[in-house]
Design a protein around this motif. Sequence first.
Motif, PDB file in Angstrom:
ATOM      1  N   HIS A 257       3.526   2.408   2.424  1.00 31.66           N
ATOM      2  CA  HIS A 257       2.899   2.282   3.791  1.00 31.66           C
ATOM      3  C   HIS A 257       3.192   0.939   4.466  1.00 31.66           C
ATOM      4  CE1 HIS A 257       0.580   5.752   4.892  1.00 31.66           C
ATOM      5  NE2 HIS A 257       0.643   6.049   3.677  1.00 31.66           N
ATOM      6  N   ASP A 258       2.484  -0.101   3.613  1.00 34.04           N
ATOM      7  CA  ASP A 258       2.381  -1.341   4.337  1.00 34.04           C
ATOM      8  C   ASP A 258       2.923  -2.542   3.244  1.00 34.04           C
ATOM      9  OD1 ASP A 258       1.837  -0.730   7.037  1.00 34.04           O
ATOM     10  OD2 ASP A 258      -0.239  -0.166   6.323  1.00 34.04           O
TER      11      ASP A 258
ATOM     12  N   THR B 150       0.911  -0.961  -0.030  1.00 32.84           N
ATOM     13  CA  THR B 150       0.015   0.017   0.114  1.00 32.84           C
ATOM     14  C   THR B 150       0.851   1.350   0.159  1.00 32.84           C
ATOM     15  OG1 THR B 150      -0.186   0.107   2.380  1.00 32.84           O
ATOM     16  CG2 THR B 150      -1.729  -1.098   1.272  1.00 32.84           C
TER      17      THR B 150
ATOM     18  N   ASP C 226      -0.756  -6.203  12.652  1.00 31.09           N
ATOM     19  CA  ASP C 226      -1.944  -5.725  12.360  1.00 31.09           C
ATOM     20  C   ASP C 226      -2.536  -6.523  11.213  1.00 31.09           C
ATOM     21  OD1 ASP C 226      -2.122  -3.792  14.453  1.00 31.09           O
ATOM     22  OD2 ASP C 226      -1.453  -2.267  12.972  1.00 31.09           O
TER      23      ASP C 226
ATOM     24  N   ASP D 278       0.546   5.906  -0.154  1.00 33.68           N
ATOM     25  CA  ASP D 278      -0.031   7.406  -0.058  1.00 33.68           C
ATOM     26  C   ASP D 278      -0.038   7.770  -1.366  1.00 33.68           C
ATOM     27  OD1 ASP D 278      -0.409  10.021   0.086  1.00 33.68           O
ATOM     28  OD2 ASP D 278      -0.356   9.686   2.020  1.00 33.68           O
TER      29      ASP D 278
ATOM     30  N   LEU E   8      -0.692  -6.696   8.027  1.00 38.38           N
ATOM     31  CA  LEU E   8      -0.179  -5.440   7.411  1.00 38.38           C
ATOM     32  C   LEU E   8       1.101  -5.074   8.167  1.00 38.38           C
ATOM     33  CD1 LEU E   8      -3.621  -3.554   7.455  1.00 38.38           C
ATOM     34  CD2 LEU E   8      -2.463  -4.483   5.508  1.00 38.38           C
ATOM     35  N   ILE E   9       2.195  -5.135   7.433  1.00 39.08           N
ATOM     36  CA  ILE E   9       3.568  -4.875   8.023  1.00 39.08           C
ATOM     37  C   ILE E   9       3.920  -3.556   7.364  1.00 39.08           C
ATOM     38  CG2 ILE E   9       5.954  -5.825   8.445  1.00 39.08           C
ATOM     39  CD1 ILE E   9       4.505  -8.700   7.879  1.00 39.08           C
ATOM     40  N   SER E  10       4.422  -2.606   8.176  1.00 40.22           N
ATOM     41  CA  SER E  10       5.016  -1.268   7.678  1.00 40.22           C
ATOM     42  C   SER E  10       6.362  -1.687   6.929  1.00 40.22           C
ATOM     43  CB  SER E  10       5.428  -0.469   8.969  1.00 40.22           C
ATOM     44  OG  SER E  10       5.900   0.623   8.773  1.00 40.22           O
ATOM     45  N   VAL E  11       6.547  -0.723   5.900  1.00 38.61           N
ATOM     46  CA  VAL E  11       7.635  -1.047   5.111  1.00 38.61           C
ATOM     47  C   VAL E  11       9.073  -0.593   5.694  1.00 38.61           C
ATOM     48  CG1 VAL E  11       6.369  -0.832   2.845  1.00 38.61           C
ATOM     49  CG2 VAL E  11       7.356   1.311   4.043  1.00 38.61           C
ATOM     50  N   SER E  12       8.759   0.246   6.928  1.00 37.10           N
ATOM     51  CA  SER E  12       9.961   0.707   7.568  1.00 37.10           C
ATOM     52  C   SER E  12      10.551  -0.505   8.402  1.00 37.10           C
ATOM     53  CB  SER E  12       9.734   1.650   8.850  1.00 37.10           C
ATOM     54  OG  SER E  12       8.431   1.170   9.663  1.00 37.10           O
ATOM     55  N   ARG E  13       9.657  -1.595   8.299  1.00 38.60           N
ATOM     56  CA  ARG E  13      10.451  -2.875   9.109  1.00 38.60           C
ATOM     57  C   ARG E  13      11.145  -3.795   8.228  1.00 38.60           C
ATOM     58  NH1 ARG E  13       5.740  -4.316  13.668  1.00 38.60           N
ATOM     59  NH2 ARG E  13       7.620  -5.825  14.589  1.00 38.60           N
TER      60      ARG E  13
ATOM     61  N   LYS F 156       4.707   7.926  -0.864  1.00 39.34           N
ATOM     62  CA  LYS F 156       5.364   6.880   0.117  1.00 39.34           C
ATOM     63  C   LYS F 156       4.803   5.421   0.382  1.00 39.34           C
ATOM     64  CE  LYS F 156       7.583   8.847   3.615  1.00 39.34           C
ATOM     65  NZ  LYS F 156       8.002   9.329   4.824  1.00 39.34           N
TER      66      LYS F 156
END
Length: 81
Positions: free
Chosen positions: A38-39, A29, A56, A31, A64-69, A36
């Motif tokens: 997101h997940d 996903t 989540d 924005d 749903l895993i944040s791309v920052s991880r 950017k």
Amino acid sequence: MSDILAENLSGKSVMGSDGTELGLLYNITMDLKSGKLHDLVIEPDEELPARSVDFDRNETGQFLISVSRVQAVKDYIVVQR
């Protein structure tokens, strides 16, 4: 991290940094205004006990895993747990 085409990621296995196989990448996903990411949307591995994962979930049960991880993208997409 080097550039990777999104078409090469679809269906790639996702693994936690602890070695747990989480499932397959279903989608990513973003924005639309900023561009950017997101997940990561992960289709869970059927053999993975649901209570062993604290990510989540969306309405269909996908993680749903944040791309920052994201820690690495090679044979697997490795995410921080």
